[in-house]
Design a protein around this motif. Sequence first.
Motif, PDB file in Angstrom:
ATOM      1  N   THR A  92      16.741 -41.333 -21.467  1.00 30.17           N
ATOM      2  CA  THR A  92      17.777 -42.741 -20.903  1.00 30.17           C
ATOM      3  C   THR A  92      18.233 -43.594 -22.025  1.00 30.17           C
ATOM      4  O   THR A  92      19.627 -44.010 -22.144  1.00 30.17           O
ATOM      5  CB  THR A  92      16.986 -43.241 -19.696  1.00 30.17           C
ATOM      6  N   VAL A  93      17.433 -43.956 -23.112  1.00 24.92           N
ATOM      7  CA  VAL A  93      17.872 -44.883 -24.087  1.00 24.92           C
ATOM      8  C   VAL A  93      18.814 -44.067 -25.060  1.00 24.92           C
ATOM      9  O   VAL A  93      19.746 -44.819 -25.483  1.00 24.92           O
ATOM     10  CB  VAL A  93      16.573 -45.256 -24.782  1.00 24.92           C
ATOM     11  N   LEU A  94      18.446 -42.807 -25.142  1.00 27.58           N
ATOM     12  CA  LEU A  94      19.603 -42.097 -25.920  1.00 27.58           C
ATOM     13  C   LEU A  94      21.046 -42.334 -25.242  1.00 27.58           C
ATOM     14  O   LEU A  94      22.143 -42.331 -25.806  1.00 27.58           O
ATOM     15  CB  LEU A  94      19.273 -40.601 -26.208  1.00 27.58           C
ATOM     16  N   ARG A  95      20.991 -42.186 -23.826  1.00 29.90           N
ATOM     17  CA  ARG A  95      22.486 -42.073 -23.255  1.00 29.90           C
ATOM     18  C   ARG A  95      23.099 -43.765 -23.512  1.00 29.90           C
ATOM     19  O   ARG A  95      24.198 -43.815 -23.652  1.00 29.90           O
ATOM     20  CB  ARG A  95      22.317 -41.842 -21.644  1.00 29.90           C
ATOM     21  N   MET A 150      29.066 -37.468 -32.151  1.00 27.87           N
ATOM     22  CA  MET A 150      27.924 -37.862 -31.944  1.00 27.87           C
ATOM     23  C   MET A 150      26.557 -37.172 -31.858  1.00 27.87           C
ATOM     24  O   MET A 150      25.578 -37.607 -31.214  1.00 27.87           O
ATOM     25  CB  MET A 150      28.012 -38.695 -30.701  1.00 27.87           C
ATOM     26  N   CYS A 151      26.679 -35.702 -32.150  1.00 30.29           N
ATOM     27  CA  CYS A 151      25.682 -34.946 -32.051  1.00 30.29           C
ATOM     28  C   CYS A 151      25.453 -34.406 -33.380  1.00 30.29           C
ATOM     29  O   CYS A 151      26.228 -33.547 -34.028  1.00 30.29           O
ATOM     30  CB  CYS A 151      25.979 -33.839 -31.054  1.00 30.29           C
ATOM     31  N   GLN A 199      27.169 -47.265 -26.278  1.00 27.46           N
ATOM     32  CA  GLN A 199      27.154 -48.191 -27.099  1.00 27.46           C
ATOM     33  C   GLN A 199      28.061 -48.130 -28.162  1.00 27.46           C
ATOM     34  O   GLN A 199      29.180 -48.648 -28.563  1.00 27.46           O
ATOM     35  CB  GLN A 199      25.736 -48.800 -27.836  1.00 27.46           C
ATOM     36  N   TYR A 200      27.982 -46.709 -28.756  1.00 25.94           N
ATOM     37  CA  TYR A 200      28.799 -46.210 -29.989  1.00 25.94           C
ATOM     38  C   TYR A 200      30.394 -45.813 -29.398  1.00 25.94           C
ATOM     39  O   TYR A 200      31.292 -46.216 -29.976  1.00 25.94           O
ATOM     40  CB  TYR A 200      28.099 -44.850 -30.381  1.00 25.94           C
ATOM     41  N   PRO A 237      24.573 -42.151 -33.035  1.00 28.06           N
ATOM     42  CA  PRO A 237      23.587 -41.514 -33.031  1.00 28.06           C
ATOM     43  C   PRO A 237      23.126 -40.704 -34.444  1.00 28.06           C
ATOM     44  O   PRO A 237      24.313 -39.934 -35.019  1.00 28.06           O
ATOM     45  CB  PRO A 237      23.566 -40.299 -32.004  1.00 28.06           C
ATOM     46  N   ASN A 238      21.937 -40.583 -34.938  1.00 24.58           N
ATOM     47  CA  ASN A 238      21.535 -39.706 -36.174  1.00 24.58           C
ATOM     48  C   ASN A 238      20.699 -38.668 -35.649  1.00 24.58           C
ATOM     49  O   ASN A 238      20.088 -38.475 -34.695  1.00 24.58           O
ATOM     50  CB  ASN A 238      21.351 -40.547 -37.267  1.00 24.58           C
ATOM     51  N   ARG A 239      20.337 -37.715 -36.696  1.00 26.18           N
ATOM     52  CA  ARG A 239      19.290 -36.643 -36.663  1.00 26.18           C
ATOM     53  C   ARG A 239      18.158 -37.111 -36.384  1.00 26.18           C
ATOM     54  O   ARG A 239      17.180 -36.578 -35.479  1.00 26.18           O
ATOM     55  CB  ARG A 239      19.306 -35.716 -37.754  1.00 26.18           C
TER      56      ARG A 239
END
Length: 608
Positions: free
Chosen positions: A134-137, A192-193, A142-143, A152-154
Amino acid sequence: MPQQYKFDADCADWGETPQTIEFNRRLSAIVNEHRGHDGAREAEDMLLSALADVDEKRHDVTGVVPSSISFNHVMRAWGMVGKNYAAERAEQLLRMQEERSRRPGQEQTTPTVYSFSAVINAYANSGRPDKAETVLRFLVEQYQAGNEKARPNRIVFNTIVKAWAKSNLKGRESRSEDILRHMITSCAKDDMCPRPDKVTFNIVLGCYAKSSQYGSSRKAVKLLKEMEELDQKPGWRTRPDAITHLLVIQALGRERTLNAAEMALDLLHKLQGQYIETRDEVIKPNKIHFNAVINGFANTSSRQNGGAKRAEDVLKEMHDLYYTHNQYDIKPDRVSYSSAITGYANEGRPLDAERILGMMIEEYRNGDTRCKPDTIAYTSVINSWAQSGEPGAAQRATEFLGQMEKEAEHDPDLRPTKVTYGCAINAYANEGSGEMAAAILHRMEQLFEAGDKDARPDKIAYNMVLKGFADQRDVNAPQRAEALYRRMEQLHEEGRRSMKPDVLTVNSLLKCWVTNDAVIPSKRILGLLGNMLSTSEKRQRPNDETFDLALRVLLLSGDAEAVKRVESAWKKLRGTRGAASVKPYRSRKRRTPAAKARSENRKDDEVK
């Protein structure tokens, strides 16, 4: 960039004052020195106090204007607590941080990817991977909204994968690989991935290495091949290393089949050959790899497939590589020998288990302290006698137990535990000698009362003694079995919840009565069944064997009305046959591996 310079660079990005930089350093010191709830609370109180000064325009005096780094330290502190409430508090701070960043003049609190990573890690440490996603979403939102520092990073994705891999949630294996698959398919078309690396694959492999789910080992092998294929493509860093191969070997070992163990050995030999050819330390196997293969063979051992012999072959290979080829990282240690002993114990071959223990003792006497025998090694030998069914097995197991107790006076590493005593009890129980099993149980109680916490008898020990009485034809056996049952009830009433009698306990008690043709009041039988039927705990509920034995005891008492009541309850619960078709009960001992082997040999002779 070193951590301190990176810290100062981040501060410069927001134009922080020297007072704010010092404030952030004090927050970091508190978090690192006082890990846990108290440190997190103290750091948060400092942050909230500084934010209040900003809101009331008092920061002109203090010079402290909290930034995203300030929030990051506090959220990291809550993440170290490892509790769900702490992770939720970290997320609340993240939401507060994002809300403040939209206020005029508060751009320095704009969340960065490190802010989100701190909260994701908090949920990962508390076993809530679903909340971490959920925090990742929220990070992706935000990005997409224009926050370039929230890309998002690795590391973030790897933390999510690790959160699922470490959790106890059902389906964690498939979900971990699903995220990995998403990274593989989306990295080329979605900025983003990030692209997965060796660490990402190893996290998923670690999940499969600890999984008991069917097919996990095959999936681990498939992932290894995929890593090798992706590594051939430009820009991919998925070259398998020694850790990768170890995880696959461990996954194959958990399958507990001879074919999987052979695949693990082939994989180890392949890795060994690659290292000899390239001398690349990244893929250099060590004794941990060999021990995993030995353990794999030991756990699949039976007289039909010879797994224990294969485990000993690998142990001898380790000896050869150490003494002949000077590969010092592969010298057998305590784990190597103990695993090989376990293999022979599983096959019920105590003499071979003793032989491996003798090799272990010889290595220790020659000066190798890493081969010092411990409680596990001796317990495995005692268990091998207990499982063997050989004549005099219980006596031999007791001799080993006495040897351990004598040597434990000078060496604490050889102090018997409840598992050790349990194996000796099981040896007598398998011979139908409840009196001797009860004597060892009494010894355990004495040691525990004298302060030896490792000798505390548990329900398993009591049940094994009852099993011994169940197969013993002795006029005093029913009375002794009843006393043991009462003792378990007493211990449960005194607060030891784990000592509550279960279905195995009751079945052994009933079987003891049947074996010795004991006439028991029907009120006692109905009381036992009534207590079992009134509980919702699965392990206390009666099964078919319980009703079968109860009816046989009641038939001996001649109480036809009680027989009808039990028959009715059985039909109502299970819909099985009634008392009329119940045949007189005859005690049957468990067939040991040695007994099975003797039966197979007789069949072979008859065929010849």
